[in-house]
Design a protein around this motif. Structure first.
Motif, mmCIF file in Angstrom:
data_model
loop_
_atom_site.group_PDB
_atom_site.id
_atom_site.type_symbol
_atom_site.label_atom_id
_atom_site.label_comp_id
_atom_site.label_asym_id
_atom_site.label_seq_id
_atom_site.Cartn_x
_atom_site.Cartn_y
_atom_site.Cartn_z
ATOM 1 N N GLY C 157 -23.573 38.598 29.458
ATOM 2 C CA GLY C 157 -24.864 39.027 28.917
ATOM 3 C C GLY C 157 -25.558 40.058 29.797
ATOM 4 O O GLY C 157 -25.285 40.163 31.004
ATOM 5 N N VAL C 158 -26.488 40.807 29.207
ATOM 6 C CA VAL C 158 -27.024 41.986 29.872
ATOM 7 C C VAL C 158 -28.026 41.678 30.975
ATOM 8 O O VAL C 158 -28.430 42.579 31.704
ATOM 9 N N ALA C 159 -28.455 40.394 31.109
ATOM 10 C CA ALA C 159 -29.366 40.111 32.222
ATOM 11 C C ALA C 159 -28.685 40.358 33.559
ATOM 12 O O ALA C 159 -29.344 40.538 34.579
ATOM 13 N N GLY C 160 -27.348 40.347 33.570
ATOM 14 C CA GLY C 160 -26.601 40.726 34.761
ATOM 15 C C GLY C 160 -25.617 41.801 34.357
ATOM 16 O O GLY C 160 -24.428 41.553 34.196
ATOM 17 N N ILE C 161 -26.139 42.997 34.163
ATOM 18 C CA ILE C 161 -25.378 44.049 33.491
ATOM 19 C C ILE C 161 -24.067 44.354 34.217
ATOM 20 O O ILE C 161 -23.086 44.785 33.606
ATOM 21 N N HIS C 162 -24.029 44.073 35.537
ATOM 22 C CA HIS C 162 -22.821 44.397 36.305
ATOM 23 C C HIS C 162 -21.636 43.533 35.895
ATOM 24 O O HIS C 162 -20.492 43.956 36.037
ATOM 25 N N ARG C 163 -21.912 42.320 35.393
ATOM 26 C CA ARG C 163 -20.792 41.498 34.926
ATOM 27 C C ARG C 163 -20.025 42.203 33.817
ATOM 28 O O ARG C 163 -18.814 42.073 33.689
ATOM 29 N N LEU C 164 -20.759 42.961 32.994
ATOM 30 C CA LEU C 164 -20.095 43.693 31.914
ATOM 31 C C LEU C 164 -19.448 44.971 32.420
ATOM 32 O O LEU C 164 -18.291 45.279 32.105
ATOM 33 N N LEU C 165 -20.195 45.710 33.224
ATOM 34 C CA LEU C 165 -19.714 47.034 33.615
ATOM 35 C C LEU C 165 -18.404 46.951 34.406
ATOM 36 O O LEU C 165 -17.537 47.796 34.267
ATOM 37 N N ARG C 166 -18.276 45.894 35.220
ATOM 38 C CA ARG C 166 -17.047 45.763 36.004
ATOM 39 C C ARG C 166 -15.834 45.438 35.136
ATOM 40 O O ARG C 166 -14.719 45.399 35.652
ATOM 41 N N ARG C 167 -16.042 45.148 33.881
ATOM 42 C CA ARG C 167 -14.912 44.850 33.005
ATOM 43 C C ARG C 167 -14.743 45.924 31.936
ATOM 44 O O ARG C 167 -14.249 45.675 30.841
ATOM 45 N N SER C 168 -15.141 47.174 32.265
ATOM 46 C CA SER C 168 -15.091 48.204 31.236
ATOM 47 C C SER C 168 -13.646 48.526 30.856
ATOM 48 O O SER C 168 -13.384 49.058 29.780
ATOM 49 N N ASP C 169 -12.697 48.147 31.700
ATOM 50 C CA ASP C 169 -11.291 48.331 31.332
ATOM 51 C C ASP C 169 -10.968 47.609 30.019
ATOM 52 O O ASP C 169 -10.358 48.169 29.109
ATOM 53 N N ALA C 170 -11.401 46.345 29.939
ATOM 54 C CA ALA C 170 -11.119 45.587 28.716
ATOM 55 C C ALA C 170 -11.767 46.252 27.517
ATOM 56 O O ALA C 170 -11.187 46.320 26.425
ATOM 57 N N LEU C 171 -12.999 46.732 27.696
ATOM 58 C CA LEU C 171 -13.678 47.413 26.598
ATOM 59 C C LEU C 171 -12.895 48.636 26.148
ATOM 60 O O LEU C 171 -12.741 48.908 24.952
ATOM 61 N N GLN C 172 -12.415 49.407 27.106
ATOM 62 C CA GLN C 172 -11.742 50.664 26.757
ATOM 63 C C GLN C 172 -10.409 50.433 26.064
ATOM 64 O O GLN C 172 -9.911 51.288 25.338
ATOM 65 N N ARG C 173 -9.806 49.277 26.297
ATOM 66 C CA ARG C 173 -8.503 48.977 25.694
ATOM 67 C C ARG C 173 -8.592 48.592 24.226
ATOM 68 O O ARG C 173 -7.598 48.673 23.490
ATOM 69 N N ALA C 174 -9.752 48.115 23.784
ATOM 70 C CA ALA C 174 -9.835 47.474 22.459
ATOM 71 C C ALA C 174 -9.818 48.469 21.313
ATOM 72 O O ALA C 174 -10.280 49.604 21.441
ATOM 73 N N ALA C 175 -9.274 48.025 20.171
ATOM 74 C CA ALA C 175 -9.324 48.817 18.933
ATOM 75 C C ALA C 175 -10.579 48.479 18.126
ATOM 76 O O ALA C 175 -11.072 49.307 17.363
ATOM 77 N N VAL C 176 -11.055 47.279 18.262
ATOM 78 C CA VAL C 176 -12.284 46.816 17.629
ATOM 79 C C VAL C 176 -12.921 45.838 18.605
ATOM 80 O O VAL C 176 -12.205 45.084 19.263
ATOM 81 N N VAL C 177 -14.270 45.843 18.700
ATOM 82 C CA VAL C 177 -14.938 44.875 19.553
ATOM 83 C C VAL C 177 -15.844 44.006 18.694
ATOM 84 O O VAL C 177 -16.601 44.515 17.859
ATOM 85 N N ILE C 178 -15.747 42.688 18.885
ATOM 86 C CA ILE C 178 -16.671 41.738 18.260
ATOM 87 C C ILE C 178 -17.596 41.233 19.354
ATOM 88 O O ILE C 178 -17.139 40.674 20.348
#
Lengths: 254, 254, 254, 254, 254, 254, 254, 254
Positions: C157-178
């Protein structure tokens, strides 16, 4: 005694010997029976063609039984809706001849002998999905009790539009259509566009999240893009049937 | 100067000489241009495949023109939505080559030369009624600007279901379908059941009374009995087109 | 018998010997099986690429089992969602091979042999917090059942935005995100701005007070400031997965 | 005359010769001035550190001018918000020295000489988009009038999260942060997770459709997944500034 | 091991040997611990001055215990809110030293040795009625855990305004006031007009009928006629305390 | 001791030896008793003519008993509403003389000796249906406890308008009418047009679907086409009775 | 002619020669005058003590004038509310003696000679702020027209509670209090706790954002923590005055 | 040409030479005319007994004229509703024979020669107040256009119940009753209890404050305590008339 006099009048009206209007004139004062907690309106059969229907929610089983007994005394019949399991049990005990529908939560004591259907045509009850069935059954039970022929067409929601279209024969036969649907309520609009007769839409509380207990379907139906669609309250199978019955018992033009 | 460097990179990406990821790496810092009242994000073409789209509501015509000019300098193009009449006039004066759609309230300055459609298939925009047309045109303009082939199928609401069924050829051809409908929003459910591809539903504020400015259609669409239907905000033709374009520009599996 | 014929056709379609359109043509009439309380639509695999999914809410365990059995007979598989504990038990008893996910409340009978994933890319399911997990698992189970590769990224969740940003690899790999999120639903907007692919937002009923059972998240997601975000109903992991699967099984342009 | 006595006391409080509590004790009765249509509360500077602020909506220009004049007589200053164009004109005519901000719709007559900022730190006003600017300016004007240093950080909405992250220096410097955002209101949650100081979220009515005039942003902010975020009414830049100023003028522990 | 290193750094920060900013710099990567179902953010004490607080709703008791254990390992403390009875029991068993408040549904494991209050002033928690007490206690527990001195003033609703006025001494002593009230929420406005310090209003779900689970109080507080009142979500005693603590731990101006 | 002194004063006021205003003057300070969790306001009988009524929802049985005991000590009586079954049992045990109404959920300890009715006229409580009875009884119990003569007229909803019209004698006799109705709330408008005295409308949560727990009736009553109808909260029989009693105890003009 | 007969009867009732009940008996049939577009109910003065008040919204100026003329013929007076500027002009032209209040939008033709106030006590109209004044004036005009003495207490909102407390003399004198307030509506609760007489709360649409056109104040007032507060529709100064007048013209007990 | 063939068939159906079902069979393909912006459904007269009615809101005057012209070519008639002043003018110019109702905003081109009423009985339109008249006129115009006899009963709201009761003759004569009412919508329930025939309730947006543009009346009507009442959208006089006409043109039982 008022109940006896009413019962006699009702029989003569049923037999066609007296018109409802004459019957009303013969009753000097308004026949209401005052129980401790309720006023039972014995004039209803003459004014509206059917005795008061007992809406059981918010009543105790004892109250429900007492009101039904009062109706039975004056008219030889009663119909109770939204009866909880204990109420159904209490009514079954007191009136063994009553017909109980567990899914619809209705209890119906038919007059003896049972009259032939008095409505002009057939009321068709259509549902979008399996979960709409309890409301549809309430509508069917009430419509039959009020003297109508009833047919059903179940689980024909618009996500598979062909399920509906292949049964257009049933739609074309009906004098009134009751459409029971939750979620998007879209079935009412499609049916409204396929028939020429009145369509009564019943939104159901089926769904979750932003269905808001049937509000989504209610709003969709109120905004139906098909003309001639009218709406009743959420889950109100009873109300739809009562309106359909009024339509199907058309008063003859004078 | 950042804009020049970005413009060069974008051209090389378009020419296939550089991959988007390489381009991102070559830009050391994040290219944002700070106007007095806005930050123009020049990285958007690389991150999301299209420059920032200018949403004009709540801006002054002067602000809209200045932001569009900034985008034009860095990317040679811009797309503005919800542009009021004075804004459209101001943009027309400044950018005579811009394409203006009065009904859709869009202003689009196409890159020169205009690129061929880059999306894989065809986006089909379907409307329930004539009044849904402005929203549908916004969707069509945006989808075309983003590099997609677009077809339309207008005024096929479910009250006359045969109008839709006789055009099932168009439905079967589409790679993505955008359904634009107000009132009962029922068209989304019917279309969702007829196709195998993604369906994006756009509720419109068309209607009156208990349509509550599009809420009835929005709720109906969120509760669609057809699976695979997704929803955007009321009247949000832009958002539907942006999502459809993302779908139609599928990233190839690695 | 229609089920046998359908089963044969489906196998030949799966084997690539017959196209879906040919299969549809070979079926003269529309294959619907009428149970007492439901119409099972056996055409769905051809029309939409997957058999009807059984939504169990509002059904009795007996009804759920009977519908699943009908689907199993014609297609060799079924998927049931929102199955209560007694339903899950009833289905486990009847179909010992079925895969049951208690948290997601799903029951899935996989075809034998299990087919390889048919979708083009990977569907990434992202959650804002631990409490969003049941909805995320429903989405994952459904997406896998529909032939997609699925990855997950939980509690970012965005209250700790770094938890998401450090996993941008997974985001970039996806064809669709839910994106599955309750409360403020803000994660959908942040993810929408970080990826180029379609983002399907699922609001959850997680929260209290003015979250109104997920309405706050739903509204936030419908108003996402990131373009390309589409929304499904509150807690509707199934719907998100169905839409993502349609996207991931892109129909090839003709 | 009460106004003179109050003015004297206020000056001595400002000069540090008298504590607010002493000043309150010296005033025997409660100093309220009864105009025909309003009670002007001259005690407010002592009770709350700043004279009553004139909220102009629903007042006539004449009423606004008369109230401002009463405040000017007793305290040598006034601040009016939500002043319509005719009101701003009327106040400009009567008080040529007043500072008028057209976008914020504020009119401020500064005391002469203008006091130095009395608040402890800096109040940072952050906006998500260009359209949030009028509300942000109201907040900035009010905060400055109340004796605070103010900085701004504009157009850093979360759809381009890097625009915000690259300015974390400004965030880390602030003693209080006011986040002004419409649509999904997501910026409040992200900022709330990045700073250690109080965050005051102001939803704006920017948006359309299901933003419901700012309700979507309001709900998102009330449900912020970041702790330490507090909320004021939609478009209430004034209220946010007043609260921020109370925070920034911390009462020293006794 | 990251937890050990963090624990050491936190101690040195507490001892004043290292500033938070230095500590952040010394940690090269972002310290997040990935449990199966959650990401525990061990950086929170440095970023926001207090470890992540565990919001228990929607989690299983096992998940709650595991997250608390992870926090205890890295920071020697934890605070859990909205813990159900079984959760409280599970935490009591695992951490016998934890302080449990049944009415507030909180579990707090204090660091050993317990630090002195670090906040500058006193946080005053005020309630309108007896039924608001559970929310008020959550606020008090959380505020004390976060290093603040806390006082309470209970059952002083405005229907008997003298109960409040006779305690104005307590109001005048406070550095921050938290007002907890359901029904009409009027207490927040009255308090807001009596003090000069920040007022955080917490609507509670106390009431019936048209209180709509706290919505009436929430709206009243958002529309408070007193300036300087800010609002948190319904029943969100935790959020009010977290914001009050941020205010009471004012960052010194640079 | 304050309670003794108050009790004496109240008796002398009741005996007409001292006026309420004199009694107020004789009490130097404001008599509030601070329990651990509540402030009991012993001045209420003088200020408002009746001791504080104990609203039990959200309190524990122990708290309810303790507050009632405090009231009994100072005024020799108490009235508790919304008392749950365990609370009623606890109060019955402690105060065997208390009058308990199970349907209304009230507990009333009458002063000894019981005073004669002090209100000027008769308060008539009218209900639309049997299910409205619990709310009507709460109103009747409270009105009698506050010294008013009360009559009732039950189950006279407007669907059988003659049931009401034939009882217009009761309507014409009343000094104040309380109308208790759920569903469409139409009874309030009809009664409002038939009488000249004040009509207090109490919407009840009776109904289903789009009655939204009494909101439909509440809105109908607020929009009554009859003038002179005022409204209280849903199911708030207590509030209606308190207002009716204020009306019926008219202060004499000076 | 019916109007003449009615006018005579009304005069004799006013002179005390005939009781209202006798007058009703003397009128054999129900005196309604059928205009083309309206039924003017000439019985209202006898049934409810005042002629029908003309609510002008939704009517044309011509319709308003014609209805007023009909009332003037039968009763020698009329009162029109919500009259737009053109209506006020049209009525002024036709009835030069009419009293017009621009702010309240009322037109009142007083009977000649003007009767003395007939109500027992004084109705006090209290407002929270200057913007509530139009609604307060409507209430005052209507109450005076209906034969009541009226006092006002303006701009005493609870953010400066001392403004109200210092005027408790006016509160104590009143027989009925009408509280007019927007925003948080808190004034009703505070006044309700300070007086012993009935309090009628009028929410106003003053406010912005989450005041939702007066809904926030309406809900707060319905949930008032002070007993004896009743509520009318938003901005309904007329309704409050009509109810207050009914209270102030108490029917004597028989 | 399709229009000619349709026109011929329609005439023969009207003359009774061909049944609607035969006519449908004779038309091989579905007769839809594709304008640029609309599909005109020429089959509607056969399917539903009346040509498509043109709902003008959201269309341009040019579009409205073109659609009407298309209908006139195929069926010799058209009916347009919600026509703005410029639209009415444009239609008047093009079709001088059209009948325009300014208050109802309808334009009707009657077939020549005008057919006799085909409905079985009389449709009675009842209104609560003068302001409901525009909606009632829309209903009356539409019902007459669709071949029904129509009567009206205006301004008989329940605040003066005798106005309605004295006209029970009109109620008893009707075959269907349309009740048009805003504010509390109570008239529908009273009428529903007085007649035996179907009652269609039309909520109007008349009212203010908490009438919420007709929502109060809509909810009251959906919750009518009289059975047999059905509801259409707010202000939807057209829809009520269309449904009433379907009822009044009962299909004969087979």
């Amino acid at each position: 005694m008022i109940e006896q006099r009413l019962a006699d009048l009702l029989k003569r009206v049923a037999a066609g010997e007296v018109t409802p209007d004459d019957a009303l004139r013969r009753l000097g004062s308004y026949p209401v029976e005052a129980l401790e907690f309720a006023h039972v309106d014995h004039l209803r059969p003459l004014l509206q063609g059917f005795p008061e229907v007992v809406f059981c929610e918010g009543k105790t089983p004892e109250q429900a039984v007492e009101i039904c007994a009062s109706l039975e005394r004056s008219s030889g019949m009663f119909l109770a809706t939204r009866a909880s399991a204990p109420m159904r049990e209490a009514l079954r005990t007191r009136f063994p001849a009553a017909q109980i529908n567990e899914r619809a939560r209705t209890v119906f004591l038919e007059p003896d002998p049972a009259p032939a259907p008095s409505g002009g045509g057939t009321i068709l009850v259509v549902t979008a999905g399996t979960s709409d069935q309890p409301v549809a059954e309430e509508a069917a039970v009430v419509a039959r009790a009020m003297g109508n022929r009833v047919e059903t067409l179940l689980d024909v929601g618009v996500a598979g539009i062909h399920r509906l279209l292949r049964r257009s024969d049933a739609l074309q036969r009906a004098a009134v259509v009751i459409v029971v649907a939750g979620m998007d309520g879209a079935l009412a609009s499609v049916v409204g566009g396929l028939v020429r007769v009145p369509v009564i839409a019943v939104p159901t509380s089926v769904g979750y999240g932003a269905s808001f207990g049937g509000v989504a379907a209610l709003l969709a139906m109120l905004n139906s893009c098909a003309s001639g669609v009218v709406v009743v309250n959420i889950d109100n199978g009873f109300g739809a049937a009562a309106a359909a019955s009024r339509i199907n018992h058309r008063r003859e033009p004078e």
